[in-house]
Structure formats: C-alpha cells, structure tokens
Design an enzyme around this catalytic site. Structure first.
Site, PDB file in Angstrom:
ATOM      1  N   ARG A   1       0.823  -1.220   0.000  1.00 26.62           N
ATOM      2  CA  ARG A   1       0.000   0.000   0.000  1.00 26.62           C
ATOM      3  C   ARG A   1       0.852   1.263   0.000  1.00 26.62           C
ATOM      4  O   ARG A   1       0.588   2.193  -0.755  1.00 26.62           O
ATOM      5  CB  ARG A   1      -0.941  -0.016   1.214  1.00 26.62           C
ATOM      6  CG  ARG A   1      -2.115  -0.924   0.973  1.00 26.62           C
ATOM      7  CD  ARG A   1      -2.935  -1.254   2.194  1.00 26.62           C
ATOM      8  NE  ARG A   1      -3.915  -2.262   1.813  1.00 26.62           N
ATOM      9  CZ  ARG A   1      -4.371  -3.220   2.584  1.00 26.62           C
ATOM     10  NH1 ARG A   1      -3.950  -3.334   3.831  1.00 26.62           N
ATOM     11  NH2 ARG A   1      -5.252  -4.089   2.136  1.00 26.62           N
TER      12      ARG A   1
ATOM     13  N   TYR B   1      -6.394  -2.083  -6.717  1.00 24.44           N
ATOM     14  CA  TYR B   1      -5.546  -3.144  -6.168  1.00 24.44           C
ATOM     15  C   TYR B   1      -4.871  -2.757  -4.856  1.00 24.44           C
ATOM     16  O   TYR B   1      -4.923  -1.610  -4.432  1.00 24.44           O
ATOM     17  CB  TYR B   1      -4.588  -3.732  -7.182  1.00 24.44           C
ATOM     18  CG  TYR B   1      -3.619  -2.896  -7.961  1.00 24.44           C
ATOM     19  CD1 TYR B   1      -3.094  -3.429  -9.139  1.00 24.44           C
ATOM     20  CD2 TYR B   1      -3.195  -1.641  -7.568  1.00 24.44           C
ATOM     21  CE1 TYR B   1      -2.172  -2.725  -9.894  1.00 24.44           C
ATOM     22  CE2 TYR B   1      -2.274  -0.932  -8.317  1.00 24.44           C
ATOM     23  CZ  TYR B   1      -1.769  -1.469  -9.479  1.00 24.44           C
ATOM     24  OH  TYR B   1      -0.855  -0.763 -10.205  1.00 24.44           O
ATOM     25  N   GLU B   2      -4.289  -3.756  -4.196  1.00 24.02           N
ATOM     26  CA  GLU B   2      -3.805  -3.654  -2.804  1.00 24.02           C
ATOM     27  C   GLU B   2      -4.966  -3.347  -1.846  1.00 24.02           C
ATOM     28  O   GLU B   2      -4.799  -2.664  -0.846  1.00 24.02           O
ATOM     29  CB  GLU B   2      -2.708  -2.578  -2.648  1.00 24.02           C
ATOM     30  CG  GLU B   2      -1.599  -2.621  -3.671  1.00 24.02           C
ATOM     31  CD  GLU B   2      -0.726  -3.859  -3.591  1.00 24.02           C
ATOM     32  OE1 GLU B   2      -0.961  -4.703  -2.717  1.00 24.02           O
ATOM     33  OE2 GLU B   2       0.183  -3.989  -4.417  1.00 24.02           O
ATOM     34  N   GLY B   3      -6.142  -3.869  -2.180  1.00 25.61           N
ATOM     35  CA  GLY B   3      -7.336  -3.590  -1.381  1.00 25.61           C
ATOM     36  C   GLY B   3      -8.013  -2.342  -1.923  1.00 25.61           C
ATOM     37  O   GLY B   3      -7.376  -1.302  -2.074  1.00 25.61           O
TER      38      GLY B   3
END
Length: 603
Positions: free
Chosen positions: A272, A410-412
């Site tokens: 993140r 992406y990455e949550g």
C-alpha cells in the site's frame, strides 16, 4: 543518522493524539547523498528504457515488459529492499520507497510488473520464509533471474481474501501437498517462475501460503488463462492461473499452517505505501506535461496557462503532488526508524521489518487511498487542460488516465482501506497502543465548557494552521468517539460512518504532513525560498477543513439526535472555524505562476 529511541518515535496512529514537531518529520529535502544518487539513477533508467517506448507498452507488448524488468534487475533496482545476505542491496525503507516512486511514472504497465515482483512477489519470502527458503529463492528474485507473482484473488474471493476455495491436500507420506483451484487477476503470471499461492488445508479457518515454482516446460498441473484485456496497464501480464493436482513440497509452506491470511495482509501493508509512492512521480510528470502544453497553447491570442480556470487546475495538481510526497516520505521514515529500533533491540531483520511495517498499517492505508485518488484527479485534469487533444491516443494524457484507474482497486480497494484505517485505529485503542479514550473524553469536556473568545496571536508562520490541525483532530475524536459510544463493537457494521470517519482521518494526516514538511524547510531555507510550498500547505488545509466539516456533519446527523446532536454540530462548527481565512484565489494564482515559470513540477 542515530537511531531514535522508542519515546521519540510516534507509534502508528498516534499522530492523531500527539503533537509532532516539524524537526521530527523526514522530508524529500532530507534525502542523503546516496539516496539522491539512487533517485537520479532510477530517473535516468525511466527516461531511457521506459518512456521512449510507451507505444510498445500501449500495444500490449508483454515480452517487452519482461525485457525491461530484466534490465531493471541488472541495474539492481529489483533488489533495493533485499538484505545483502540474499544478493540484495540491503538499503533502508526510504530508499525502497524512493526507487518505487521514480521508476513507476513511465507507464503503469511497468509500474505494476515492478511493484508486483518487488513487493508481494518477493516480500512474503523475505518476511516469512525459512532460512533455507530465503537462500534458495530470494537471490534469484533479487537479480531478476526469476520473477514472482502473488496468487491470492479468486473469482469468489476478492476483498474477502480469506474466503478462497483453492485447496491444499497433504500426501499420505506427509512430504508434499497437492494444490487445486483457480486464481484470477494475477500480475506477472505470463512470465513468472515463482508464485506465492494461498490455499486452504482441510477446513482450516485461515488460508495457508505456499511457494510454488512454475516451469512452462514442466507445468506440474499449472495452466494459465489468456492475457486479460484491460482498461489500462495494458502490457502488464494479467492472467488467470489454474492448479490441477499441482505438487508442492511440504517444505515450501510459508510460515505455519493457517498463517496465510496474516502473510497476505502484511504483504499488502507494504504494497500500500509502495503503491502510494508509485503514484507520486506520475503526478509530477502529468503536471509537467500539462503546464508545457498550457504554456504553448493559445486561445483568444492568450496562452491558456494565463487563464484563471487553467491556473486552478495547475495549482491543485501541484498541491496534491506535494502533499502526497510529504506524507509518503514521512511515513516511510517512521517505518525505517521503527525497523532500526527493533533490530537494535535484538529482533532479526525479518521480525523487525514485519513489525515495523505492521506498526504503521493505518498510515499505509491512508496513503494508498489519498495518493491513488490524487493521481486519478491529476490525469483527469490533464486531459481537461489538453481539451479535445487530451482524449486522443496521440497525447500521453489518456494513457495516464487509464493507467491511474487501477490504483484505487488493487492492494485492497479504497473502500476497504478506508474502513481498515479506522478499524485498525479502534483496535489499537482497545489494545492500549493509542490512547483515544482520554483525548476523546477531553474533547467532550471541552464541548461542555465555555469557549475562549480571546483572539490568539497568529503572527508566527503556520501558527493558525497548526491550531486548525489540532481542532480537526478534536473533530475526529468527537465524531469517532460518539460513534464508538453508540455502536461499540458493532461499529464495523456501519460502513458509511466508517468511510466518513476515514475521510476525516486521511485529511488530517495529509494536511499535517505538508505543514510539517514546509515548516521544517522554511526554518532552514528561509520563508521566502518556501513561498510556494507555504501556499500549497495552506491551500490543502483549506480543502481539508471543508471535507472534515462535510463528513463530520454527515456522521453526526446520522447517529446523534436531540441535544447531543446540537452540541456536536456546534462543536464541529467550532473545530472547523478559521480566525483568518486564507485567500484561496491568491494562493492558487501564486502556485500556478511558479509552475508556469518553471514549466514543470519544481519542488
């Protein structure tokens, strides 16, 4: 630099309840000679190997992405974060972030391949692998001899990562596992030789991580789907991966059984903050491209950069880039210092790095959300400045806009990260790592008291702005404290409230970071030399105050009523009120003039 002691380093989330002195924040102006050399080397690589070949990336030339990745490996850029013991450069966390920042702006295709390999493709092994696993695999990944991929997402398991259906079944002799299942959206799948695969053993509550080798000539039950056709990041290899009785040695389990979810979450924390970094130089380049066009383009016999409507865009784009930079490097150094502190107290590199990043998981989520949204806005405004030309594939803006879009997913997703940031903060408070209850109670008491009507002396630089930051923190404590009191552990069911609280939290961290960076630099370089940076810090705070007021009001009228609601709304008004409002038009004009004059992002 000496390792700071425990008392001087704020723990993750403590920025909300403790005051930070400007001398204690790290800024890009603090880069060491080594870091500046690294930065120039990475920029030169980007300018030579990536940017001139943008058309090849846009034409989905996957082999070319792999070729450039190999060159990055030859230059050592894939190994910045890897310890020297495993063939890496063993540089600190700030250098890792810096490399990611300046290598990622040429095209989102390369940025994605680079981020997936150096982050979630390599880190799970360096952070969780046994010594034998690290010796066997990390040197290959560090040099680019092998590339890594990360197989977590499934058709039915996206944000709910722990619900995956892929299975791992132990053989009768206990020496291997058979993996069966399907993964999707796997970056680097087309050219990787190693996959970090998450699967469930029997009916375990949590998934387990495995290191799986992939050889095209001996696929071991692994088949790949076709390359996905995507809106952006077109030459990053993205495929589905199918496992059919894929045999993996039992020794290739990462960490312990059922620890895969923990591995996945911690790898994503690093991902993140690196994703935030990967969006920074893109903003700088978008702004530079936009201002050059605006300086050349004439309408009504006037350069369009001289029009107020365009100046607004240039000023806001520059401000967001500057603030994102300030916050990202502030958090990066906090992580680096925490890692050093843990190593000094006897932790292994593995443990220190793991706990160091985990400590600042809240800040990592904040940065991921804020900077990914800023880069999208920058690209959007870039298209607008170019007008009709911006919509054409002949100009760089439309590709920048398409590539930026994935960063919010992406990455949550940003929605998940917003809820995570507040959820993790509440958990830290419950564990006693961040004292929220005391300060929240103090805010309640203050609301019941009589406000001061004295006019403070705001003659010193940023004195009013720093007072505003303190008040915004009180607003957060009032809103979040009220919500926790009302809903308790059920707060996580109230996603709209969590997201509103997260927006307040994000603005506080970003605005404070910019003010502290600018104050530090004004003290050492003089206020005159920092005039534009001062304007940007003030402009960002003005917007932050607006957002806190809007989100605070939305929250209060949703969970409070009667006298409590009236009291909290009055408190919110008090906590978002300037004594002296900044002249926003003037601030924007000053920032835009500097950008126009320099013809680039010059900070």
């Amino acid at each position: 630099m000496e390792t700071k002691n425990e008392k001087e380093i704020l723990r993750g989330g403590q920025f909300l309840v403790k005051e930070t002195n400007c001398e204690d924040v790290f800024t890009p102006e603090d880069f060491s000679e080594e870091q500046n050399m690294m930065k120039e080397s990475v920029k030169e690589f980007n300018d030579r190997e990536i940017i001139p070949h943008k058309n090849r990336f846009e034409a989905k030339d996957f082999a070319f992405t792999e070729e450039v990745m190999k060159k990055a490996g030859d230059m050592g850029f894939l190994s910045v974060a890897v310890p020297e013991a495993y063939g890496g450069m063993g540089m600190g966390f700030v250098s890792t972030v810096l490399t990611c920042d300046y290598i990622s702006s040429g095209t989102g295709s390369f940025s994605t391949a680079f981020g997936a390999h150096t982050g979630i493709g390599t880190l799970p092994i360096t952070l969780y692998g046994t010594e034998a696993q690290k010796q066997k695999y990390v040197p290959k990944l560090a040099t680019g001899e092998w590339f890594g991929a990360y197989c977590l997402t499934e058709p039915g398991a996206g944000s709910d990562a722990n619900s995956g259906k892929t299975t791992a079944t132990l053989s009768e002799d206990g020496k291997s596992y058979k993996i069966n299942g399907q993964k999707m959206w796997i970056s680097n799948a087309g050219f990787c030789k190693l996959m970090i695969v998450f699967a469930r053993i029997e009916n375990d509550k949590n998934i387990t991580g495995f290191i799986v080798e992939y050889d095209k000539d001996n696929p071991n039950g692994i088949t790949l789907g076709e390359e996905e056709h995507k809106l952006g990041i077109r030459a990053s290899s993205t495929r589905q991966v199918f496992f059919n009785d894929t045999v993996v040695p039992a020794d290739n389990m990462l960490a312990g059984r059922g620890e895969g979810f923990k591995i996945a979450m911690n790898a994503l924390n690093v991902g993140r903050i690196k994703l935030a970094a990967a969006c920074l130089d893109s903003q700088r380049r978008i702004l530079t491209t936009a201002v050059n066009y605006a300086n050349e383009r004439k309408q009504f016999n006037t350069r369009i950069s001289d029009f107020g409507a365009i100046k607004v865009k240039l000023a806001e784009m520059a401000t967001n880039a500057y603030v994102g930079e300030s916050a990202t490097y502030r958090a990066s150094k906090n992580i680096e210092d925490r890692i050093a502190l843990r190593q000094a107290s006897g932790n292994s590199h593995q443990e220190a790095e793991l706990k160091g990043v985990e400590e600042y998981a809240i800040e990592c989520s904040i940065l991921k959300v804020a900077v990914s949204e800023d880069v999208q806005n920058a690209a959007d405004e870039g298209i607008q400045i170019f007008g009709g030309m911006g919509f054409s594939e002949e100009t760089p803006m439309e590709a920048a806009w398409r590539d930026a879009r994935i960063a919010r997913i992406y990455e949550g997703t940003n929605e998940i990260n917003r809820m995570l940031a507040v959820g993790m903060l509440v958990k830290k408070a419950m564990k006693g790592h961040v004292d929220l209850l005391g300060p929240a109670q103090a805010v309640q008491d203050e609301l019941m008291g009589i406000p001061s009507f004295e006019t403070p002396d705001y003659s010193e630089l940023f004195s009013e702005e720093k007072e505003m930051i303190k008040k915004l923190k009180k607003a957060f404590l009032m809103v979040a404290g009220g919500a926790v009191q009302k809903f308790g552990p059920d707060l996580e069911q109230h996603q709209q409230l969590l997201i509103a609280a997260a927006d307040i939290l994000i603005e506080i961290y970003m605005a404070e970071s910019a003010i502290l960076r600018t104050e530090k630099n004004a003290k050492r370089f003089g206020e005159a030399a920092q005039a534009t940076q001062i304007a940007m810090a003030k402009l960002y705070l003005y917007h932050a105050v607006d957002i806190v007021e809007e989100k605070g009001k939305e929250s209060i009228i949703s969970f409070a009523e009667g006298d409590e609601q009236r009291m909290m709304l009055m408190g919110l008004k008090r906590f978002t009120k300037y004594t002296n409002y900044p002249d926003i038009v003037d601030l924007r004009r000053d920032i835009a003039e500097k950008i126009k004059e320099e013809g680039k992002y010059p900070f």
